[in-house]
Motif scaffolding. Structure first.
Motif, PDB file in Angstrom:
ATOM      1  N   LYS A  77     -11.208  -0.561   4.265  1.00  0.00           N
ATOM      2  CA  LYS A  77     -10.787  -1.844   3.709  1.00  0.00           C
ATOM      3  C   LYS A  77     -10.624  -1.727   2.192  1.00  0.00           C
ATOM      4  N   PHE A  78     -11.592  -1.042   1.584  1.00  0.00           N
ATOM      5  CA  PHE A  78     -11.551  -0.856   0.131  1.00  0.00           C
ATOM      6  C   PHE A  78     -10.297  -0.095  -0.288  1.00  0.00           C
ATOM      7  N   ILE A  79     -10.008   0.993   0.463  1.00  0.00           N
ATOM      8  CA  ILE A  79      -8.840   1.804   0.108  1.00  0.00           C
ATOM      9  C   ILE A  79      -7.557   0.990   0.248  1.00  0.00           C
ATOM     10  N   LEU A  80      -7.462   0.233   1.349  1.00  0.00           N
ATOM     11  CA  LEU A  80      -6.252  -0.575   1.558  1.00  0.00           C
ATOM     12  C   LEU A  80      -6.088  -1.611   0.453  1.00  0.00           C
ATOM     13  N   GLN A  81      -7.217  -2.258   0.100  1.00  0.00           N
ATOM     14  CA  GLN A  81      -7.171  -3.273  -0.946  1.00  0.00           C
ATOM     15  C   GLN A  81      -6.693  -2.664  -2.260  1.00  0.00           C
ATOM     16  N   ARG A  82      -7.251  -1.490  -2.566  1.00  0.00           N
ATOM     17  CA  ARG A  82      -6.866  -0.832  -3.812  1.00  0.00           C
ATOM     18  C   ARG A  82      -5.394  -0.426  -3.773  1.00  0.00           C
ATOM     19  N   LEU A  83      -4.932   0.037  -2.610  1.00  0.00           N
ATOM     20  CA  LEU A  83      -3.523   0.403  -2.502  1.00  0.00           C
ATOM     21  C   LEU A  83      -2.638  -0.805  -2.763  1.00  0.00           C
ATOM     22  N   GLY A  84      -3.063  -1.967  -2.248  1.00  0.00           N
ATOM     23  CA  GLY A  84      -2.315  -3.196  -2.491  1.00  0.00           C
ATOM     24  C   GLY A  84      -2.216  -3.492  -3.978  1.00  0.00           C
ATOM     25  N   TYR A  85      -3.379  -3.385  -4.654  1.00  0.00           N
ATOM     26  CA  TYR A  85      -3.387  -3.615  -6.096  1.00  0.00           C
ATOM     27  C   TYR A  85      -2.472  -2.657  -6.833  1.00  0.00           C
ATOM     28  N   MET A  86      -2.526  -1.387  -6.392  1.00  0.00           N
ATOM     29  CA  MET A  86      -1.691  -0.382  -7.042  1.00  0.00           C
ATOM     30  C   MET A  86      -0.222  -0.776  -6.948  1.00  0.00           C
ATOM     31  N   ALA A  87       0.175  -1.217  -5.752  1.00  0.00           N
ATOM     32  CA  ALA A  87       1.573  -1.592  -5.553  1.00  0.00           C
ATOM     33  C   ALA A  87       1.960  -2.741  -6.486  1.00  0.00           C
ATOM     34  N   ILE A  88       1.079  -3.761  -6.561  1.00  0.00           N
ATOM     35  CA  ILE A  88       1.386  -4.918  -7.409  1.00  0.00           C
ATOM     36  C   ILE A  88       1.496  -4.494  -8.874  1.00  0.00           C
ATOM     37  N   THR A  89       0.508  -3.706  -9.326  1.00  0.00           N
ATOM     38  CA  THR A  89       0.535  -3.253 -10.718  1.00  0.00           C
ATOM     39  C   THR A  89       1.822  -2.506 -11.009  1.00  0.00           C
ATOM     40  N   LEU A  90       2.188  -1.619 -10.092  1.00  0.00           N
ATOM     41  CA  LEU A  90       3.382  -0.819 -10.297  1.00  0.00           C
ATOM     42  C   LEU A  90       4.628  -1.698 -10.357  1.00  0.00           C
ATOM     43  N   LEU A  91       4.692  -2.697  -9.467  1.00  0.00           N
ATOM     44  CA  LEU A  91       5.844  -3.597  -9.459  1.00  0.00           C
ATOM     45  C   LEU A  91       5.940  -4.325 -10.794  1.00  0.00           C
ATOM     46  N   ILE A  92       4.775  -4.764 -11.296  1.00  0.00           N
ATOM     47  CA  ILE A  92       4.793  -5.482 -12.578  1.00  0.00           C
ATOM     48  C   ILE A  92       5.234  -4.557 -13.703  1.00  0.00           C
ATOM     49  N   ILE A  93       4.741  -3.318 -13.668  1.00  0.00           N
ATOM     50  CA  ILE A  93       5.162  -2.366 -14.710  1.00  0.00           C
ATOM     51  C   ILE A  93       6.671  -2.143 -14.639  1.00  0.00           C
ATOM     52  N   ILE A  94       7.186  -1.990 -13.419  1.00  0.00           N
ATOM     53  CA  ILE A  94       8.636  -1.792 -13.263  1.00  0.00           C
ATOM     54  C   ILE A  94       9.390  -2.968 -13.874  1.00  0.00           C
ATOM     55  N   THR A  95       8.911  -4.182 -13.541  1.00  0.00           N
ATOM     56  CA  THR A  95       9.601  -5.371 -14.036  1.00  0.00           C
ATOM     57  C   THR A  95       9.551  -5.441 -15.559  1.00  0.00           C
TER      58      THR A  95
END
Lengths: 336, 312
Positions: free
Chosen positions: B3-21
């Motif tokens: 669960k922890f790994i999945l949650q962190r992966l979700g955060y990573m995706a969001i952070t990356l999307l924001i950086i891209i934007t």
């Protein structure tokens, strides 16, 4: 119900008569935290040396440019690339000879005041420029650190104090910001903002406050459950009073320590930006631009690199040592 | 754990999307376009170029095109070097950066460990003060100042190592050393304080009381436990290595990713700046993620699954 309640007026309150012995007890300040911390700090030799170095460098940064007749942007091609010469300091290498061991001052028969730190390729006096540059670097670092402090304390304070949904929301933002490599974001911002003192400060503050806000939040979260806060709240203190009278003063220690480490980081970032060509434009000088310039010509005019390099290193070392000392003095628990 | 790994992966995706934007829109705000040089190009040529790279489309469409390409792992084409893809440019330049970065970390870890262990075992002696002093110097002196001085003395004045460029292996030594300074200092400080703490623990006394040789007490009981928290500094260190390469590669003329980045900034090569920024960010986020998981595996006292011990 409220009609038959007895009116409470001021004259119902009577002062408790002061006992002689008790008065003595109260007049003595309960062991003063700041006084103790100062004693602890002064015992730390490294921190004291750091503090003295910072004071000396700051004084020189303010008065150094006024100590000779040259201005930091005054060009004089007759005096270009003069090696450093200072009376009485010849043994340190400040003897006016260049890399071929010829005395340039005699060779070009220059008689006006010698350049203590040498001159650059336009004949600008480097003593003046180095201290002017130190002044500007310190100004940028202090302003950025101060803005970080203000935003960080307010953001972290609000987030921790109100907690719950507010905290959740605010921390999500922080989590995303922490994930971004800040130097890269700073570079991108400088690119749009055009290099200059204001844009460097702004770019650094955009990501810089996050660290401070996390420290403040963590501390306030610990504090706000303690009895003195509850007592104050029970006595009807407003949010503002609680925050500024009780919470923030108690977080002052970690805030000061964080600030001490923010300043050298800001000085480093400024120099870094200048070094990759995104810093201040000449004739303005900062330690970063001077190092960049000195680096370009270090092969033949090594003094151009060495003086600003020594000063930036001295500032960074002093702040780091002082920061360590303050951390040990203010909060032995924080020690790492 | 999962669960922890999945949650962190979700955060990573969001952070990356924001950086891209952020990167995408910041790039739009930059003064000038890559083809706005009227001396070199005619109006018609500029028009053709804009059309070719989709710069004439509305911003929203440009943004989603970019996102779509990114999802397929395509970072776009360089605006300045004719017809080169950003992927190819990164692939070509990652080698030298990875080499000096990797060597920097290894040298730093080894030197830092040695300094830290000496410091802790000879606590409050001249050796301790000496290595603490070295560590403070390493933490404080900016890497590019150190690199410039190294280049001047070791490279130019004494001629011990090649001063710049990238021909054979010996050219990688000085950049790696320059990068390792901060790692050495950080690791030394950390190991010192961790070891001092562990040395005071009861289980160390127990081990000694059992008659275990001092050497194995230090290695098996003290060092092993002191090393675990060091994992936490690896994340920040990876970042400083990455930013360090920006200037170090410039100083030593290493044909790596950092040099390409500074170069692209000078010539307004948007797509390359964006590509390298995203590459660095993704790498950074991934390293932090790895460090978190590694820490959880190494130290069972840390509960990362959000279990009972996680009091917040």
């Amino acid at each position: 119900m409220s009609d038959n309640r007895q009116e409470i007026t001021d004259d119902l309150f009577v002062h408790e008569p002061l006992e002689e012995g008790k008065a003595e007890e109260i007049a003595n300040p309960p062991s003063n935290f700041w006084k103790e911390a100062t004693v602890r700090l002064l015992k730390n030799k490294g921190a004291v040396i750091g503090l003295i170095t910072i004071i000396v460098i700051s004084i020189l940064a303010i008065f150094g440019p006024l100590m000779n007749e040259y201005d930091y942007r005054e060009q004089d091609l007759l005096r270009s690339n003069l090696p450093p010469l200072a009376a009485g300091l010849e043994w340190l290498g400040l003897d006016g000879t260049n890399s071929h061991h010829t005395n340039v001052y005699e060779e070009r028969s220059i008689t006006n005041a010698p350049a203590w730190f040498g001159t650059d390729e336009f004949g600008r006096d480097l003593w003046t420029r180095v201290w002017k540059g130190t002044q500007i670097s310190l100004f940028i670092a202090l302003t950025a650190a101060f803005l970080d402090l203000m935003i960080g304390v307010i953001y972290g304070g609000i987030s921790a104090y109100y907690g719950g949904k507010v905290d959740d929301f605010m921390q999500r933002i922080v989590e995303v910001l922490v994930g971004i490599p800040n130097l890269i974001l700073i570079i991108l911002f400088i690119l749009i903002l055009e290099p200059g003192i204001t844009s460097i400060i702004l770019a650094m503050v955009i990501t810089g406050w996050v660290n401070m806000s996390r420290i403040v939040r963590g501390q306030i979260l610990q504090l706000k459950g303690q009895e003195f806060v509850l007592a104050s709240r029970a006595l009807g203190a407003s949010h503002n009073q609680l925050m500024w009278k009780h919470l923030i003063p108690n977080v002052m220690g970690p805030i000061i320590v964080t600030l001490m480490f923010t300043i050298p980081t800001a000085i480093f970032f400024e120099a870094f930006l200048s070094f990759i060509g995104l810093g201040l434009q000449p004739p303005l000088a900062s330690l970063g631009t001077l190092i960049e310039n000195g680096y370009q010509e270090m092969r033949y005019f090594s003094y151009k690199l060495i003086f600003p390099a020594i000063i930036i290193s001295a500032i960074m070392i002093s702040f780091n040592v002082l920061g360590d000392g303050l951390r040990d003095a203010l909060d032995p628990k924080m020690r790492k | 754990m999962l669960k922890f790994i999945l949650q962190r992966l979700g955060y990573m995706a969001i952070t990356l999307l924001i950086i891209i934007t952020i990167t995408f829109f910041l790039m739009q705000l930059l003064p000038g376009t890559p083809f706005s040089n009227p001396e070199k190009l005619s109006d018609r040529q500029i028009e053709i170029m804009n059309e070719k790279y989709g710069l004439d489309k509305p911003l929203a469409i440009q943004y989603f095109t970019y996102l779509g390409n990114l999802l397929q792992g395509d970072l776009g084409i360089s605006f300045q070097s004719q017809g080169r893809t950003v992927n190819a440019m990164i692939a070509e330049r990652i080698g030298p950066s990875a080499l000096i970065g990797g060597q920097g970390v290894v040298i730093g870890l080894v030197l830092g460990l040695i300094l830290g262990i000496i410091s802790a075992l000879k606590h409050n002696t001249i050796f301790d003060y000496g290595s603490v002093f070295v560590a403070v110097l390493g933490m404080s002196i900016p890497s590019f100042v150190f690199a410039a001085l190294m280049q001047y003395f070791i490279g130019v004045k004494w001629g011990l190592l090649p001063a710049a460029l990238w021909k054979d292996y010996s050219y990688s030594i000085m950049p790696s050393l320059a990068l390792s300074v901060l790692v050495t200092a950080t690791v030394a400080r950390f190991i010192r304080s961790e070891m001092l703490e562990v040395l005071g623990q009861d289980y160390v006394n127990t081990a000694r009381a059992k008659g275990i040789k001092e050497f194995s007490v230090i290695i098996r009981h003290v060092l092993r436990n002191a090393l675990i928290p060091v994992v936490t500094v690896l994340g920040p260190l990876a970042v400083s290595i990455m930013t360090g390469t920006l200037v170090i590669e410039k100083i030593f003329a290493v044909p790596g990713l950092g040099e390409q980045f500074t170069l692209s900034i000078l010539v307004n090569d948007y797509s390359v700046i964006m590509g390298i920024t995203l590459f660095y960010s993704a790498l950074f986020i991934f390293v932090i993620f790895l460090v978190d998981i590694l820490y959880g595996i190494l130290d069972p006292r840390i509960s990362i699954g959000g279990g009972k011990k996680d009091v917040r």
